[in-house]
Design a protein around this motif. Structure first.
Motif, PDB file in Angstrom:
ATOM      1  N   ASP A  16       0.865  -0.840   0.385  1.00 63.07           N
ATOM      2  CA  ASP A  16       0.379  -0.243   0.093  1.00 63.07           C
ATOM      3  C   ASP A  16       0.539   1.332   0.106  1.00 63.07           C
ATOM      4  O   ASP A  16       2.120   1.130   0.149  1.00 63.07           O
ATOM      5  CB  ASP A  16      -1.020  -0.352   1.186  1.00 63.07           C
ATOM      6  CG  ASP A  16      -0.162   0.155   2.125  1.00 63.07           C
ATOM      7  OD1 ASP A  16       0.910   0.139   2.549  1.00 63.07           O
ATOM      8  OD2 ASP A  16      -1.055   0.100   3.435  1.00 63.07           O
ATOM      9  N   GLU A  17       0.353   2.422  -0.182  1.00 66.69           N
ATOM     10  CA  GLU A  17       1.006   3.444  -0.674  1.00 66.69           C
ATOM     11  C   GLU A  17       1.790   4.378   1.355  1.00 66.69           C
ATOM     12  O   GLU A  17       2.914   4.391   0.812  1.00 66.69           O
ATOM     13  CB  GLU A  17      -0.288   4.379  -0.975  1.00 66.69           C
ATOM     14  CG  GLU A  17      -0.087   4.972  -2.031  1.00 66.69           C
ATOM     15  CD  GLU A  17      -1.552   5.805  -2.684  1.00 66.69           C
ATOM     16  OE1 GLU A  17      -1.582   6.638  -1.519  1.00 66.69           O
ATOM     17  OE2 GLU A  17      -2.509   5.553  -3.444  1.00 66.69           O
ATOM     18  N   GLU A  18       1.298   3.910   1.826  1.00 67.58           N
ATOM     19  CA  GLU A  18       2.226   3.904   3.091  1.00 67.58           C
ATOM     20  C   GLU A  18       3.330   3.029   3.222  1.00 67.58           C
ATOM     21  O   GLU A  18       4.415   4.144   3.771  1.00 67.58           O
ATOM     22  CB  GLU A  18       0.775   3.996   4.782  1.00 67.58           C
ATOM     23  CG  GLU A  18       1.459   4.493   5.688  1.00 67.58           C
ATOM     24  CD  GLU A  18       0.879   4.039   6.639  1.00 67.58           C
ATOM     25  OE1 GLU A  18       0.636   3.546   7.885  1.00 67.58           O
ATOM     26  OE2 GLU A  18      -1.006   4.534   6.481  1.00 67.58           O
ATOM     27  N   PHE A  21       5.643   4.963   1.005  1.00 69.51           N
ATOM     28  CA  PHE A  21       6.837   6.419   1.714  1.00 69.51           C
ATOM     29  C   PHE A  21       8.023   5.677   2.222  1.00 69.51           C
ATOM     30  O   PHE A  21       8.750   5.976   2.033  1.00 69.51           O
ATOM     31  CB  PHE A  21       5.771   6.550   1.984  1.00 69.51           C
ATOM     32  CG  PHE A  21       4.701   7.465   1.121  1.00 69.51           C
ATOM     33  CD1 PHE A  21       4.754   7.135   0.061  1.00 69.51           C
ATOM     34  CD2 PHE A  21       3.202   7.951   1.734  1.00 69.51           C
ATOM     35  CE1 PHE A  21       3.452   7.592  -0.992  1.00 69.51           C
ATOM     36  CE2 PHE A  21       2.352   8.144   0.297  1.00 69.51           C
ATOM     37  CZ  PHE A  21       2.400   8.342  -0.838  1.00 69.51           C
ATOM     38  N   SER A  22       7.037   4.672   2.960  1.00 70.43           N
ATOM     39  CA  SER A  22       8.235   4.104   4.410  1.00 70.43           C
ATOM     40  C   SER A  22       9.728   3.612   3.528  1.00 70.43           C
ATOM     41  O   SER A  22      10.342   3.294   4.365  1.00 70.43           O
ATOM     42  CB  SER A  22       7.803   3.269   5.512  1.00 70.43           C
ATOM     43  OG  SER A  22       7.353   2.033   4.719  1.00 70.43           O
ATOM     44  N   GLN A  25      10.875   6.421   0.925  1.00 70.56           N
ATOM     45  CA  GLN A  25      11.294   7.809   1.959  1.00 70.56           C
ATOM     46  C   GLN A  25      11.428   8.967   1.696  1.00 70.56           C
ATOM     47  O   GLN A  25      12.284   9.407   1.047  1.00 70.56           O
ATOM     48  CB  GLN A  25      12.632   7.779   3.262  1.00 70.56           C
ATOM     49  CG  GLN A  25      12.273   6.942   4.299  1.00 70.56           C
ATOM     50  CD  GLN A  25      13.585   6.230   4.856  1.00 70.56           C
ATOM     51  OE1 GLN A  25      14.293   6.736   4.265  1.00 70.56           O
ATOM     52  NE2 GLN A  25      12.984   5.556   5.860  1.00 70.56           N
ATOM     53  N   SER A  60       0.000  15.834  -2.708  1.00 69.18           N
ATOM     54  CA  SER A  60      -0.147  14.601  -3.436  1.00 69.18           C
ATOM     55  C   SER A  60       0.377  14.741  -4.885  1.00 69.18           C
ATOM     56  O   SER A  60       0.373  13.901  -5.392  1.00 69.18           O
ATOM     57  CB  SER A  60      -2.302  14.838  -3.208  1.00 69.18           C
ATOM     58  OG  SER A  60      -2.877  14.173  -2.269  1.00 69.18           O
TER      59      SER A  60
END
Length: 90
Positions: A16-18, A21-22, A25, A60
């Protein structure tokens, strides 16, 4: 970010997007001389709700440009709210 986008599209589609991102970064860089950024400074005092929505939309937009957003529903609903607040003034 081109190599990262390709890697994401081919290897990390399950995340997923989260999680993406982690892992990646990404960093958002702003141009402090841009007219939108300058206007945000005064807008945060006069209309904090609109200022917040604009900041979220800028973020976004940058994620879409980087190819890091798969689900555009939040982006579109935020943009619609920005438009509602802007047209209320006119």
């Amino acid at each position: 970010m081109t190599a990262a986008r390709h890697f994401i599209k081919t290897q990390l589609k399950q995340m997923d997007e989260e999680m993406l991102f982690s892992v990646l970064q990404p960093q958002l860089e702003l141009n402090p001389k841009h007219s939108v950024i300058k206007k945000l400074h005064t807008l945060k005092e006069s209309n904090p709700e609109l200022a917040k929505l604009i900041v979220e939309q800028l973020y976004s937009n940058s994620m879409v440009t980087a190819g890091l957003i798969n689900d555009s529903r939040k982006l579109v609903s935020n943009m619609n709210r920005v438009l509602e607040l802007v047209v209320e003034k006119y």
